[in-house]
Design a protein around this motif. Structure first.
Motif, short mmCIF file in Angstrom:
data_model
loop_
_atom_site.label_atom_id
_atom_site.label_comp_id
_atom_site.label_asym_id
_atom_site.label_seq_id
_atom_site.Cartn_x
_atom_site.Cartn_y
_atom_site.Cartn_z
N ASP A 72 -10.31 -4.64 -3.13
CA ASP A 72 -11.82 -4.12 -3.16
C ASP A 72 -11.98 -3.86 -1.64
O ASP A 72 -11.71 -4.65 -0.78
N VAL A 73 -12.14 -2.56 -1.47
CA VAL A 73 -12.57 -1.99 0.06
C VAL A 73 -13.79 -1.62 0.41
O VAL A 73 -14.39 -0.73 -0.64
N ILE A 74 -14.40 -1.81 1.43
CA ILE A 74 -15.60 -1.25 1.68
C ILE A 74 -15.66 -0.31 2.86
O ILE A 74 -15.12 -0.71 3.80
N SER A 75 -15.87 0.75 2.50
CA SER A 75 -15.83 1.88 3.54
C SER A 75 -16.62 1.83 4.74
O SER A 75 -17.54 1.09 4.84
N ARG A 76 -16.39 2.62 5.65
CA ARG A 76 -17.12 2.66 6.82
C ARG A 76 -18.77 3.07 6.75
O ARG A 76 -19.82 2.45 7.28
N ASP A 77 -18.94 3.83 5.61
CA ASP A 77 -20.12 4.10 5.27
C ASP A 77 -20.63 3.39 4.07
O ASP A 77 -21.85 3.68 3.21
N ASN A 78 -20.17 1.88 4.04
CA ASN A 78 -20.86 0.66 3.08
C ASN A 78 -20.62 1.34 1.57
O ASN A 78 -21.58 1.09 0.96
N VAL A 79 -19.58 1.72 1.30
CA VAL A 79 -19.59 2.49 -0.29
C VAL A 79 -18.20 1.25 -0.61
O VAL A 79 -17.14 1.36 -0.11
N SER A 80 -18.48 0.77 -1.66
CA SER A 80 -17.48 -0.31 -2.27
C SER A 80 -16.49 0.53 -3.33
O SER A 80 -17.00 1.38 -4.30
N VAL A 81 -15.16 0.54 -3.08
CA VAL A 81 -14.23 1.14 -4.07
C VAL A 81 -13.09 0.20 -4.23
O VAL A 81 -12.88 -0.68 -3.81
N LYS A 82 -12.34 0.63 -5.34
CA LYS A 82 -11.12 -0.30 -5.66
C LYS A 82 -9.84 0.90 -5.38
O LYS A 82 -10.01 1.99 -5.99
N VAL A 83 -8.86 0.18 -4.70
CA VAL A 83 -7.81 1.03 -4.51
C VAL A 83 -6.46 0.31 -4.60
O VAL A 83 -6.51 -0.85 -4.32
N ASN A 84 -5.70 1.22 -5.14
CA ASN A 84 -4.25 0.55 -5.13
C ASN A 84 -3.15 1.60 -4.82
O ASN A 84 -3.49 2.73 -4.52
N ALA A 85 -2.15 1.04 -4.38
CA ALA A 85 -0.99 1.83 -3.73
C ALA A 85 0.34 1.27 -4.08
O ALA A 85 0.61 0.11 -4.91
N VAL A 86 1.64 1.92 -3.83
CA VAL A 86 2.83 1.67 -3.84
C VAL A 86 3.58 1.82 -2.59
O VAL A 86 3.21 2.91 -1.79
N ILE A 87 4.50 1.00 -2.24
CA ILE A 87 5.02 1.18 -0.74
C ILE A 87 6.55 1.16 -1.12
O ILE A 87 7.09 0.33 -2.18
N TYR A 88 7.28 1.96 -0.37
CA TYR A 88 8.59 1.74 -0.47
C TYR A 88 9.27 1.43 0.68
O TYR A 88 8.97 1.80 1.98
N PHE A 89 10.17 0.37 0.74
CA PHE A 89 10.75 -0.27 2.05
C PHE A 89 11.97 -0.71 1.81
O PHE A 89 12.58 -1.12 0.52
N ARG A 90 12.88 -1.27 2.80
CA ARG A 90 14.38 -1.73 2.57
C ARG A 90 14.55 -2.51 3.69
O ARG A 90 13.86 -2.58 4.96
N VAL A 91 15.66 -3.40 3.46
CA VAL A 91 16.32 -4.26 4.73
C VAL A 91 17.02 -3.49 5.54
O VAL A 91 17.93 -2.88 4.58
N VAL A 92 16.77 -3.54 6.74
CA VAL A 92 17.70 -2.87 7.45
C VAL A 92 18.51 -3.68 8.39
O VAL A 92 19.42 -3.54 9.13
N ASP A 93 18.03 -4.80 8.64
CA ASP A 93 18.59 -6.20 9.36
C ASP A 93 18.78 -7.41 8.67
O ASP A 93 17.85 -8.02 8.56
#
Length: 256
Positions: A72-93
């Motif tokens: 649940d994210v509230i934008s700078r202009d006070n609008v409530s939205v629901k956001v989801n994402a996907v991340i890609y990562f790996r161990v380098v050390d």
């Protein structure tokens, strides 16, 4: 020596052998500890450990795809939205991934959630919808900086969905409709302005050339004559007969 004793000896020998010889795959590394103290990183391939003195922790170096739960994210202009994402990562050390953090994957997941809310909360709703690629880069750079101490490289972040409530969807639709109406009015006004400029230019041309005005008048007479009507009343402008009047006046002057 009895069979049970032989069996026990063989079991102990097998246990020691299993703790001595390890095989690491191409995408795996072994973080080796000597009496609890970090010693080295080994692999891939065959590695040999001293039983009960050297221990190891296996680390996978492949890219991990992790879904970020809906936030649940509230934008700078006070609008409530629901956001989801996907991340890609790996161990380098591998050393840092084992020593610096207890659970690298869980820590990255929690950090990605807070970073997603923090970055998106600094932008207005229009920016979230129109500049998603830029926001992806901003989140990725911030996550990468924070996970560097854990030996993790965040390769990419993708915002999957930005969900709005029904009232906000209707408001955005009304705003888009108003914007299209505004653009249509501007285009229509620009067309009227260009047409007026051309008409003014044509009027100046006709006014500067008497013959052009007469030809235009005669062309209009021709167009009207082609209409299916019995009676045509057409005004005779003075400019049309002015040249004939001048010729007549010149003729009378010569006769006198």
């Amino acid at each position: 020596m009895s069979i049970p004793v032989i069996g026990i000896i063989l079991a102990i020998a097998l246990l020691i052998l299993m703790n001595t010889i390890k095989v690491m795959k191409e995408y795996e590394r072994a973080v080796v500890f000597f009496l609890g103290k970090f010693q080295t990183v080994k692999g891939p391939g065959l590695i040999i450990l001293i039983p009960f003195i050297q221990t190891m922790t296996k680390v996978d170096l492949r890219v991990v795809v992790m879904d970020v739960p809906t936030q649940d994210v509230i934008s700078r202009d006070n609008v409530s939205v629901k956001v989801n994402a996907v991340i890609y990562f790996r161990v380098v050390d591998p050393e840092k991934a084992v020593i610096k953090v207890a659970n690298a994957f869980e820590a990255t997941s929690q950090l990605s959630q807070t970073t997603l809310r923090s970055v998106l909360g600094q932008h207005e709703l229009d920016d979230m919808l129109a500049e998603r690629d830029k926001l992806n880069v901003d989140i990725q750079n911030l996550l990468d900086q924070r996970t560097e101490n854990w030996g993790i490289k965040v390769a990419n972040v993708e915002i999957k969905h930005i969900d709005l409530d029904e009232s906000m969807i209707r408001a955005i639709a009304q705003q888009a409709e108003a914007e299209r109406s505004r653009r249509a009015k501007i285009i229509n006004a620009e067309g009227e302005m260009q047409a007026a400029d051309r008409l003014a230019q044509a009027a100046r041309t006709l006014a500067s050339e008497e013959q052009a005005l007469q030809l235009r008048y005669l062309q209009t007479l021709k167009d009207v004559a082609g209409e299916k009507t019995n009676t045509i009343i057409f005004p005779l402008p003075l400019d049309l007969i002015k040249p004939f009047m001048e010729i007549s006046a010149k003729g009378k002057t010569r006769e006198s």
